[in-house]
Motif scaffolding. Structure first.
Motif, PDB file in Angstrom:
ATOM      1  N   LEU A 287       5.457  87.899  39.459  1.00 39.77           N
ATOM      2  CA  LEU A 287       5.608  86.456  39.593  1.00 39.77           C
ATOM      3  C   LEU A 287       6.878  86.098  40.357  1.00 39.77           C
ATOM      4  N   LYS A 288       7.957  86.812  40.092  1.00 43.02           N
ATOM      5  CA  LYS A 288       9.204  86.542  40.818  1.00 43.02           C
ATOM      6  C   LYS A 288       9.031  86.806  42.309  1.00 43.02           C
ATOM      7  N   GLN A 289       8.277  87.841  42.670  1.00 46.71           N
ATOM      8  CA  GLN A 289       8.045  88.134  44.071  1.00 46.71           C
ATOM      9  C   GLN A 289       7.220  87.032  44.735  1.00 46.71           C
ATOM     10  N   LEU A 309      16.097  79.632  43.610  1.00 44.70           N
ATOM     11  CA  LEU A 309      15.605  78.664  42.644  1.00 44.70           C
ATOM     12  C   LEU A 309      16.596  77.519  42.445  1.00 44.70           C
ATOM     13  N   ALA A 310      17.883  77.859  42.435  1.00 40.07           N
ATOM     14  CA  ALA A 310      18.904  76.829  42.252  1.00 40.07           C
ATOM     15  C   ALA A 310      18.865  75.819  43.396  1.00 40.07           C
ATOM     16  N   LYS A 311      18.697  76.306  44.617  1.00 39.78           N
ATOM     17  CA  LYS A 311      18.610  75.407  45.775  1.00 39.78           C
ATOM     18  C   LYS A 311      17.378  74.520  45.670  1.00 39.78           C
ATOM     19  N   ARG A 468       7.359  78.337  38.250  1.00 38.45           N
ATOM     20  CA  ARG A 468       8.641  78.522  37.585  1.00 38.45           C
ATOM     21  C   ARG A 468       8.464  78.333  36.073  1.00 38.45           C
ATOM     22  N   ASN A 469       7.627  77.373  35.702  1.00 33.51           N
ATOM     23  CA  ASN A 469       7.311  77.164  34.296  1.00 33.51           C
ATOM     24  C   ASN A 469       6.585  78.373  33.723  1.00 33.51           C
ATOM     25  N   GLU A 470       5.678  78.936  34.513  1.00 32.46           N
ATOM     26  CA  GLU A 470       4.979  80.153  34.087  1.00 32.46           C
ATOM     27  C   GLU A 470       5.952  81.319  33.967  1.00 32.46           C
ATOM     28  N   LEU A 471       7.004  81.273  34.770  1.00 29.02           N
ATOM     29  CA  LEU A 471       8.041  82.300  34.688  1.00 29.02           C
ATOM     30  C   LEU A 471       8.644  82.342  33.288  1.00 29.02           C
ATOM     31  N   TYR A 472       8.822  81.157  32.689  1.00 31.85           N
ATOM     32  CA  TYR A 472       9.358  81.108  31.330  1.00 31.85           C
ATOM     33  C   TYR A 472       8.436  81.835  30.356  1.00 31.85           C
ATOM     34  N   SER A 473       7.141  81.508  30.390  1.00 31.22           N
ATOM     35  CA  SER A 473       6.216  82.117  29.429  1.00 31.22           C
ATOM     36  C   SER A 473       6.063  83.608  29.673  1.00 31.22           C
ATOM     37  N   THR A 474       6.267  84.036  30.918  1.00 37.70           N
ATOM     38  CA  THR A 474       6.189  85.468  31.229  1.00 37.70           C
ATOM     39  C   THR A 474       7.439  86.186  30.735  1.00 37.70           C
ATOM     40  N   ALA A 475       8.602  85.618  31.018  1.00 42.92           N
ATOM     41  CA  ALA A 475       9.852  86.210  30.534  1.00 42.92           C
ATOM     42  C   ALA A 475       9.883  86.247  29.014  1.00 42.92           C
ATOM     43  N   ASN A 476       9.223  85.290  28.389  1.00 47.04           N
ATOM     44  CA  ASN A 476       9.236  85.230  26.921  1.00 47.04           C
ATOM     45  C   ASN A 476       8.534  86.412  26.271  1.00 47.04           C
ATOM     46  N   ALA A 493      20.024  88.157  24.829  1.00 47.37           N
ATOM     47  CA  ALA A 493      18.773  87.442  25.073  1.00 47.37           C
ATOM     48  C   ALA A 493      19.002  86.236  25.987  1.00 47.37           C
ATOM     49  N   ILE A 494      20.071  85.499  25.726  1.00 50.46           N
ATOM     50  CA  ILE A 494      20.384  84.328  26.559  1.00 50.46           C
ATOM     51  C   ILE A 494      20.638  84.754  28.002  1.00 50.46           C
ATOM     52  N   GLU A 495      21.421  85.787  28.183  1.00 46.82           N
ATOM     53  CA  GLU A 495      21.750  86.250  29.543  1.00 46.82           C
ATOM     54  C   GLU A 495      20.500  86.752  30.265  1.00 46.82           C
ATOM     55  N   PHE A 496      19.620  87.446  29.549  1.00 50.08           N
ATOM     56  CA  PHE A 496      18.378  87.903  30.176  1.00 50.08           C
ATOM     57  C   PHE A 496      17.571  86.714  30.675  1.00 50.08           C
ATOM     58  N   PHE A 497      17.435  85.691  29.844  1.00 56.54           N
ATOM     59  CA  PHE A 497      16.622  84.547  30.227  1.00 56.54           C
ATOM     60  C   PHE A 497      17.234  83.817  31.417  1.00 56.54           C
ATOM     61  N   ILE A 498      18.540  83.637  31.406  1.00 56.32           N
ATOM     62  CA  ILE A 498      19.205  82.973  32.536  1.00 56.32           C
ATOM     63  C   ILE A 498      19.037  83.791  33.816  1.00 56.32           C
ATOM     64  N   ASP A 499      19.262  85.087  33.728  1.00 57.36           N
ATOM     65  CA  ASP A 499      19.205  85.953  34.911  1.00 57.36           C
ATOM     66  C   ASP A 499      17.814  85.977  35.538  1.00 57.36           C
ATOM     67  N   ASN A 500      16.780  85.881  34.727  1.00 58.57           N
ATOM     68  CA  ASN A 500      15.421  86.067  35.241  1.00 58.57           C
ATOM     69  C   ASN A 500      14.655  84.771  35.483  1.00 58.57           C
ATOM     70  N   THR A 501      15.202  83.648  35.012  1.00 57.66           N
ATOM     71  CA  THR A 501      14.516  82.367  35.231  1.00 57.66           C
ATOM     72  C   THR A 501      15.408  81.330  35.891  1.00 57.66           C
TER      73      THR A 501
END
Length: 581
Positions: A287-289, A309-311, A468-476, A493-501
């Motif tokens: 999904l990230k790709q 993503l930030a941009k 990007r929303n699906e990215l959340y459910s996938t990372a989860n 856990a917080i750092e993983f979620f920030i780094d990947n979403t």
């Protein structure tokens, strides 16, 4: 057809709901098969109450197994399978399936989402049904029951603390904050009394009775309810050990077994934590790709995925104005529903009749609650309600609100849950009421992508935001198993979620604490979505030009909420039947 089977199911389900009356209120059910569901009390959370519920689940399962599937018709056989799976793996109100066994002691009684102290308020302000003077008196009885129930909660927390089973500090902090915020509103203005006043208006009782009930409620609030919540807050802040920094179920003696139970309950599959974790890793990379490629195509370049993503997220053209009023935010969501409802309904054979309304989550709860949908009542007296956390929308993406509204209303939860409630054909009542997380969340995640697949929404930037929303459910998938199976710390856990979403820290903290409070539940979204999309692909490939989307949607929805294994069976049966016509 077995003439006694449906009656057995209705009476058994009514008896179970009587031991978890809050969930009956959430469903809008006051009676099943002539059995009244009590509205005057709450669930018994003591060890004796837990044992009584488990014993009834076991005896009901044993009685169900006396019905041979050979004596049942097609729908009864489906009902038999669904009820059997429910009795073994239920995570429904305060009901827990027989497969939980001794690990049920790991069930969390205190958290900010569905802990006892929060569920009391939700039950009384949202679920308690007002129909006559008796229902008003029942409300008073429930107000009287709050102080003893919170005393039971303290006693249970003490007993678990002695066993070393402490509430994680992150949950404790959120509970204290929300309780403090609620107590800051004085009793005459609190939401409990406001809801009662609306109930009095709905019932239309005489002025003298209305005055008596208001006065009794005010007296209970000031002399019993508020003191009980103050005592709970004092206990949590001053007496309860707030030292547990470990957050996963792995930390408890029976925690791993309970987590296995919860994964079966929420995904309705046999996938292990390791398999779910691996699936998450694979799907997250893919999904990230895809998102990276599409961001480049729309002109959002960056040195890293997070920078891209930030941009994209910072583009002011997509932003909801930070100064937009709360009323205007609600109107935005209503406009999204109005736009998608008509095109979507053309893809349906079975259509929902019940209405949906949009309401704001109360401001004192905004720091802890995410937006959600609550089904309407079975009898139609209460519409489906889309609760929006307005504080999380201001300054955020318009696209995010669009996807959220699709998920919760049209074509998502409101459609599926309302159709389930409106099913006819002589089904037992539980088929209209049960919810299996993977099924309902799978449909809702499918509902997010459906407007793109069918061309209702052709905006490529919205579709990136949806992914990007699906990215959340996938990372989860990775996050949930990382926390509860692999022993991740909260910060990890917080750092993983920030780094990947590329989520902001506040949102990441909310997601992590949600997973701590409700283990396994977030795994249902992506797994359910993948199952629904795979079923659509399977039917489309098998039928070719004869594939009709309304037929597929009807097959998905006409059985109500069912486990994913049964859903696949029903789709395959429908494919075979269509291929032979």
């Amino acid at each position: 057809m077995h003439p006694e089977f449906n009656s057995f199911c209705d009476q058994s389900f009514a008896a179970l709901l009587a031991l978890s009356p809050e969930v009956a209120g959430e469903l809008g059910v006051r009676e099943i098969a002539g059995v009244q569901i009590p509205q005057h009390r709450f669930s018994d959370i003591t060890s004796a109450g837990v044992a009584a519920r488990q014993q009834l689940m076991q005896s009901t399962l044993a009685a169900l197994e006396q019905f041979s599937p050979d004596t049942l018709d097609e729908q009864q056989r489906i009902s038999h399978s669904v009820f059997s799976i429910f009795l073994k793996t239920a995570h429904f109100g305060r009901l827990r399936g027989t497969d939980a066994g001794a690990s049920i002691e790991c069930d969390q009684l205190l958290n900010h989402l569905n802990g006892v102290q929060a569920e009391i308020i939700t039950c009384l302000t949202e679920w308690h049904s007002f129909s006559d003077e008796t229902s008003l008196r029942d409300y008073l009885l429930r107000l009287e029951a709050i102080a003893p129930l919170l005393a039971d909660l303290r006693a249970e927390l003490d007993a678990r603390a002695v066993r070393g089973q402490l509430v994680p500090k992150c949950l404790l902090d959120r509970v204290c904050t929300e309780t403090r915020n609620w107590l800051a509103i004085d009793a005459p203005n609190c939401n409990l009394l406001q809801r009662l006043n609306k109930g009095i208006d709905e019932v239309g009782c005489d002025a003298a009775t209305a005055t008596d009930i208001r006065e009794a409620a005010t007296q209970l609030l000031t002399t019993s309810v508020y003191p009980a919540y103050r005592e709970l807050l004092h206990y949590l802040e001053s007496s309860y050990p707030g030292t547990e920094t470990r957050i996963g179920l792995y930390r408890l003696p029976n925690g791993p077994a309970y987590y296995r139970f919860l994964l079966r309950a929420t995904t309705t599959t046999s996938l292990s934590a390791a398999e779910i974790h691996k699936l998450g890793v694979t799907e997250l990379a893919k999904l990230k790709q895809t998102i990276t490629t599409e961001l480049h195509e729309q002109g959002y370049a960056g040195d890293s995925f997070a920078a891209q993503l930030a941009k994209f997220e910072a583009d002011p053209v997509f932003e909801i104005p930070p100064d937009e009023s709360r009323e205007a935010l609600l109107q935005r969501a209503e406009a999204i529903i109005d736009e998608v409802r008509g095109p979507f309904l053309k893809t349906m054979g079975i259509k929902p009749r019940g209405k949906v309304v949009i309401r704001a989550i109360p401001e004192h709860q905004e720091s802890n609650r995410h937006s959600l949908y609550t089904p309407g009542s079975i009898d139609g007296s209460r519409p489906g309600i889309f609760y929006l956390n307005l504080s999380q929308l201001k300054g955020q993406s318009k696209h995010g609100l669009t996807t959220l509204t699709y998920h919760e209303t049209f074509p998502g939860h409101h459609v599926q849950l309302t159709i389930a409630q409106e099913l006819d054909g002589g089904l037992p009542e539980f088929r209209k009421m049960l919810v299996h997380d993977a099924y309902i969340e799978g449909w809702a995640k499918y509902a997010e992508v459906l407007p793109w697949l069918q061309g209702f929404n052709t905006d490529p930037c919205w579709n990136i935001s949806r992914k990007r929303n699906e990215l959340y459910s996938t990372a989860n998938l990775i996050l949930d198993t990382g926390i509860h199976d692999l022993g991740w710390s909260r910060e990890q856990a917080i750092e993983f979620f920030i780094d990947n979403t590329a989520a902001d820290r506040g949102f990441a903290e909310m997601i992590v604490d949600r997973i701590v409070a409700t283990p396994g539940q977030v795994c249902s979204y992506k797994i359910g979505m993948m199952t629904v999309l795979a079923a659509r692909t399977r039917m489309q490939s098998a039928l070719g030009d004869n594939f009709k989307l309304p037929q597929f949607h009807d097959e998905l929805l006409r059985h109500g909420s069912i486990p994913l294994s049964l859903l696949d069976e029903q789709i395959d049966t429908a494919i075979a039947a269509a291929a032979n016509t």
